[in-house]
Scaffold this motif. Structure first.
Motif, PDB file in Angstrom:
ATOM      1  N   ALA A   1      -9.011 -13.014  -1.540  1.00 55.91           N
ATOM      2  CA  ALA A   1      -9.615 -11.708  -1.802  1.00 55.91           C
ATOM      3  C   ALA A   1     -10.168 -11.090  -0.526  1.00 55.91           C
ATOM      4  O   ALA A   1     -10.061  -9.877  -0.318  1.00 55.91           O
ATOM      5  N   GLU A   2     -10.731 -11.913   0.345  1.00 49.05           N
ATOM      6  CA  GLU A   2     -11.272 -11.405   1.599  1.00 49.05           C
ATOM      7  C   GLU A   2     -10.154 -10.872   2.500  1.00 49.05           C
ATOM      8  O   GLU A   2     -10.316  -9.839   3.153  1.00 49.05           O
ATOM      9  N   ALA A   3      -9.026 -11.598   2.548  1.00 44.65           N
ATOM     10  CA  ALA A   3      -7.896 -11.142   3.363  1.00 44.65           C
ATOM     11  C   ALA A   3      -7.317  -9.840   2.812  1.00 44.65           C
ATOM     12  O   ALA A   3      -6.947  -8.937   3.581  1.00 44.65           O
TER      13      ALA A   3
ATOM     14  N   LYS B   1       6.285  -0.361   7.253  1.00 48.86           N
ATOM     15  CA  LYS B   1       6.317  -1.811   7.433  1.00 48.86           C
ATOM     16  C   LYS B   1       4.921  -2.415   7.348  1.00 48.86           C
ATOM     17  O   LYS B   1       4.720  -3.456   6.716  1.00 48.86           O
ATOM     18  N   ASN B   2       3.944  -1.762   7.970  1.00 50.16           N
ATOM     19  CA  ASN B   2       2.580  -2.288   7.966  1.00 50.16           C
ATOM     20  C   ASN B   2       1.892  -2.144   6.617  1.00 50.16           C
ATOM     21  O   ASN B   2       0.798  -2.689   6.433  1.00 50.16           O
TER      22      ASN B   2
ATOM     23  N   HIS C   1       0.855  -1.186   0.000  1.00 51.14           N
ATOM     24  CA  HIS C   1       0.000   0.000   0.000  1.00 51.14           C
ATOM     25  C   HIS C   1       0.890   1.234   0.000  1.00 51.14           C
ATOM     26  O   HIS C   1       1.722   1.420   0.887  1.00 51.14           O
ATOM     27  N   PHE C   2       0.723   2.080  -1.021  1.00 55.37           N
ATOM     28  CA  PHE C   2       1.461   3.341  -1.106  1.00 55.37           C
ATOM     29  C   PHE C   2       0.514   4.466  -0.688  1.00 55.37           C
ATOM     30  O   PHE C   2      -0.356   4.869  -1.465  1.00 55.37           O
ATOM     31  N   PRO C   3       0.667   4.973   0.531  1.00 52.32           N
ATOM     32  CA  PRO C   3      -0.232   6.037   1.004  1.00 52.32           C
ATOM     33  C   PRO C   3       0.052   7.358   0.298  1.00 52.32           C
ATOM     34  O   PRO C   3       1.129   7.554  -0.279  1.00 52.32           O
TER      35      PRO C   3
ATOM     36  N   ILE D   1      -6.685  -3.910   3.109  1.00 51.86           N
ATOM     37  CA  ILE D   1      -6.881  -2.600   2.474  1.00 51.86           C
ATOM     38  C   ILE D   1      -7.716  -1.690   3.367  1.00 51.86           C
ATOM     39  O   ILE D   1      -7.443  -0.488   3.488  1.00 51.86           O
ATOM     40  N   HIS D   2      -8.728  -2.259   4.011  1.00 49.22           N
ATOM     41  CA  HIS D   2      -9.548  -1.458   4.919  1.00 49.22           C
ATOM     42  C   HIS D   2      -8.723  -0.948   6.095  1.00 49.22           C
ATOM     43  O   HIS D   2      -8.886   0.209   6.535  1.00 49.22           O
ATOM     44  N   ASP D   3      -7.827  -1.782   6.604  1.00 46.50           N
ATOM     45  CA  ASP D   3      -6.980  -1.370   7.731  1.00 46.50           C
ATOM     46  C   ASP D   3      -5.984  -0.285   7.329  1.00 46.50           C
ATOM     47  O   ASP D   3      -5.694   0.615   8.128  1.00 46.50           O
ATOM     48  N   ARG D   4      -5.464  -0.353   6.104  1.00 50.57           N
ATOM     49  CA  ARG D   4      -4.422   0.572   5.681  1.00 50.57           C
ATOM     50  C   ARG D   4      -4.989   1.829   5.021  1.00 50.57           C
ATOM     51  O   ARG D   4      -4.499   2.933   5.251  1.00 50.57           O
TER      52      ARG D   4
END
Length: 265
Positions: A151-153, A138-139, A129-131, A158-161
């Protein structure tokens, strides 16, 4: 008065740069949006990665899968991971959550070796994930050895990041249902034909062998391999070296399972 004139002169000189950055950002967003509307996953090479991901300005997030899909790279897990990544990207593309603040992209090793070197990666697949306006931390690297790459994982990560909720929609697959129906029909037909000689169903030796076989399958690691979709072995996309053992303590290959079981014997 002189200070005012000097301040006005500075504003006039810096205004073109500000407008230039806004124009570049607008062009980036427009191009990424156009690509996403055509295909949910944007294919990036080294040049595109440098322009749309690495170089400022950038006020949008990007979920990028780095992979090695060429058969010569012998990455058996990469195709499965790409299929799951495609499901997530399509679910996002055709949902109400779709905006120009988050884009999905993919970099293949053969198209962007410089990207792998820049990120210091020597294995695939990798999800990053590139914010906005920041380098990934790291996360921002998805730990598929612990969570898998379903896909669920991916949607949960993605929701967390990125704080974007994606409801995963899988196309209906009736092959499993048809296989079960066929298997039940065959077993039912066999029992009907042999209805006068079913003494073997009451034989404790048969049931004992069946239970022992089930226990051996469970403790051998094959259940774990089936759930996580482990490849038979791994080939480094840069060196071509084949590895039977995973470098992570939370992951394994099918070949590794066979080797460990033989040594235990």
């Amino acid at each position: 008065m002189k200070q005012f004139i000097w301040l006005f002169f500075i504003c006039i000189c810096t205004l073109p740069n500000v407008l230039s950055k806004e124009d570049v950002l607008s062009e980036k967003i427009q191009q990424l949006t156009d690509w996403s509307l055509k295909k949910p996953i944007i294919r990036l090479n080294s040049e595109r990665f440098k322009h749309y991901v690495k170089t400022a300005p950038r006020n949008y997030s990007m979920i990028i899968m780095l992979t090695a899909l060429s058969p010569s790279r012998s990455c058996g897990i990469c195709k499965q991971a790409q299929d799951e990544f495609q499901i997530v990207a399509q679910s996002y593309r055709y949902s109400s959550a779709f905006t120009n603040k988050l884009f999905f992209a993919m970099v293949d090793f053969d198209d962007g070796q410089d990207v792998f070197q820049y990120l210091k990666l020597n294995s695939a697949p990798v999800f990053i994930h590139f914010p906005p306006k920041m380098k990934p931390k790291k996360n921002d690297f998805m730990d598929i050895s612990r969570s898998g790459f379903s896909a669920e994982a991916q949607a949960k990560w993605i929701h967390d990041r990125a704080d974007v909720h994606i409801h995963v929609f899988r196309p209906p697959n009736y092959s499993g249902f048809l296989l079960v129906v066929l298997l039940v029909t065959m077993i039912g037909g066999l029992l009907y034909i042999k209805r006068n000689s079913l003494e073997f169903l009451y034989n404790p030796v048969v049931w004992g062998m069946f239970i022992i076989l089930a226990i051996l399958i469970c403790i051998s690691g094959q259940i774990w391999n089936s759930i996580r979709g482990s490849p038979f072995l791994h080939r480094n996309p840069q060196t071509g070296q084949i590895g039977l053992f995973s470098g992570s303590s939370g992951y394994q290959f099918i070949a590794e399972t066979y080797v460990v079981r033989n040594f235990e014997r």
